[in-house]
Design a protein around this motif. Structure first.
Motif: not given
Length: 324
Positions: A163-175
């Motif tokens: 979901x974050x990647x498709x919003x344009x974020x490439x460095x993504x961390x689940x917490x």
């Protein structure tokens, strides 16, 4: 014992995906969709699989523990119109923003939504510059396929990262919602930029076999080539990827294949054993475990307290793991 082993393998084959629901892929879900899905979740009884697969010899975690973990998603509250608890999707800018994004999703049962609010406040206080994407209620459904997997226990972390990647974020961390930020998390995203992932883990404990069904152990070995009890265990309370790399994309494809089966998630730590199995493959060995202390909570016998949280911060941890 061999007769029983053959029996449980056959049982797993017969019940190919015990978490399947009757819902076609759909990208945009409305409130009525969530009501329909939630009714189907409540109709799933994982007992009929677990009672066949739970080992008839001693040493394993209790049947109730397996049942609770494997039924987690079937009991989640996606929507509660009577209490006006409707699905929320929100992207929060932290500090000056940027290309780094934390993700989290929580159902409306329990106190997890209040933990999300605390996490955002603490991220702001630590001086972190980035973003925080969260869902409260509902379910991450970035491609429209994921709604079919809503009952698979703890499967949602990779979905939220997409979901974050498709919003344009490439460095993504689940917490996890129970991880309270203690200091600026930027070094974790720097690690993702340089290495391609952020993995937290340790050498598998000798007693880890108690928390995975023998059938699940065998399924993961056949599907991935990895014996999850002989490779470093990957903890996904905090888990990150550089999403546009070929290696990350392959991991996600493999993960979806196992979600489709459902049965690889029959354990006390469903998504962690699955990701440990995938990451145990030699092609991921260049992704090293992060070398520093990431999170710590209260030892057995102690309760959460302001003093203990401050102590963990002084000890250098990035997050305090709250009891919940």
């Amino acid at each position: 014992m061999r007769k029983w082993f053959i029996g449980f393998v056959l049982s797993v084959h017969i019940f190919a995906n015990p978490f399947a629901i009757d819902f076609l892929p759909k990208k945009i879900l409305d409130y009525q969709d969530y009501i329909t899905i939630q009714k189907q979740l409540r109709a799933i009884d994982i007992n009929f699989v677990l009672c066949d697969l739970y080992p008839p010899y001693q040493g394993y975690s209790t049947y109730e523990d397996f049942l609770s973990r494997c039924s987690r998603n079937t009991q989640q509250v996606l929507i509660d119109e009577e209490k006006n608890l409707l699905p929320i999707k929100k992207l929060v800018k932290i500090g000056q923003g940027g290309d780094c994004c934390f993700t989290c999703c929580v159902p409306y049962d329990g106190n997890r939504f209040s933990l999300i609010e605390s996490m955002i406040k603490r991220l702001q206080e630590t001086g972190f510059n980035g973003n925080f994407l969260y869902f409260a209620g509902g379910f991450p459904n970035p491609t429209g396929r994921e709604v079919r997997y809503v009952a698979v226990p703890y499967c949602f972390k990779i979905f939220m990262m997409l979901e974050a990647y498709y919003r344009g974020f490439n460095k993504v961390i689940w917490i996890d919602a129970a991880c309270l930020p203690l200091r600026d998390s930027s070094p974790l995203f720097d690690w993702i930029e340089s290495s391609g992932s952020f993995l937290m883990g340790w050498q598998t404990f000798p007693w880890a076999w108690r928390y995975i069904l023998p059938a699940t152990h065998e399924i993961l070995k056949n599907a991935t080539g990895t014996d999850v009890l002989s490779v470093p265990y990957v903890c996904t309370r905090v888990f990150g990827l550089k999403m546009n790399t070929e290696k990350a994309k392959k991991l996600i494809r493999q993960y979806y294949d196992l979600v489709e089966l459902g049965t690889p998630f029959l354990s006390c730590y469903p998504e962690e054993f699955v990701l440990t199995a995938i990451l145990g493959n030699p092609e991921y060995q260049s992704w090293k475990l992060y070398p520093y202390g990431i999170l710590m909570g209260a030892e057995n016998g102690r309760d959460d307290s302001t003093e203990l949280i401050d102590q963990r911060k002084e000890e250098g941890y990035f997050f305090y793991h709250l009891k919940h």
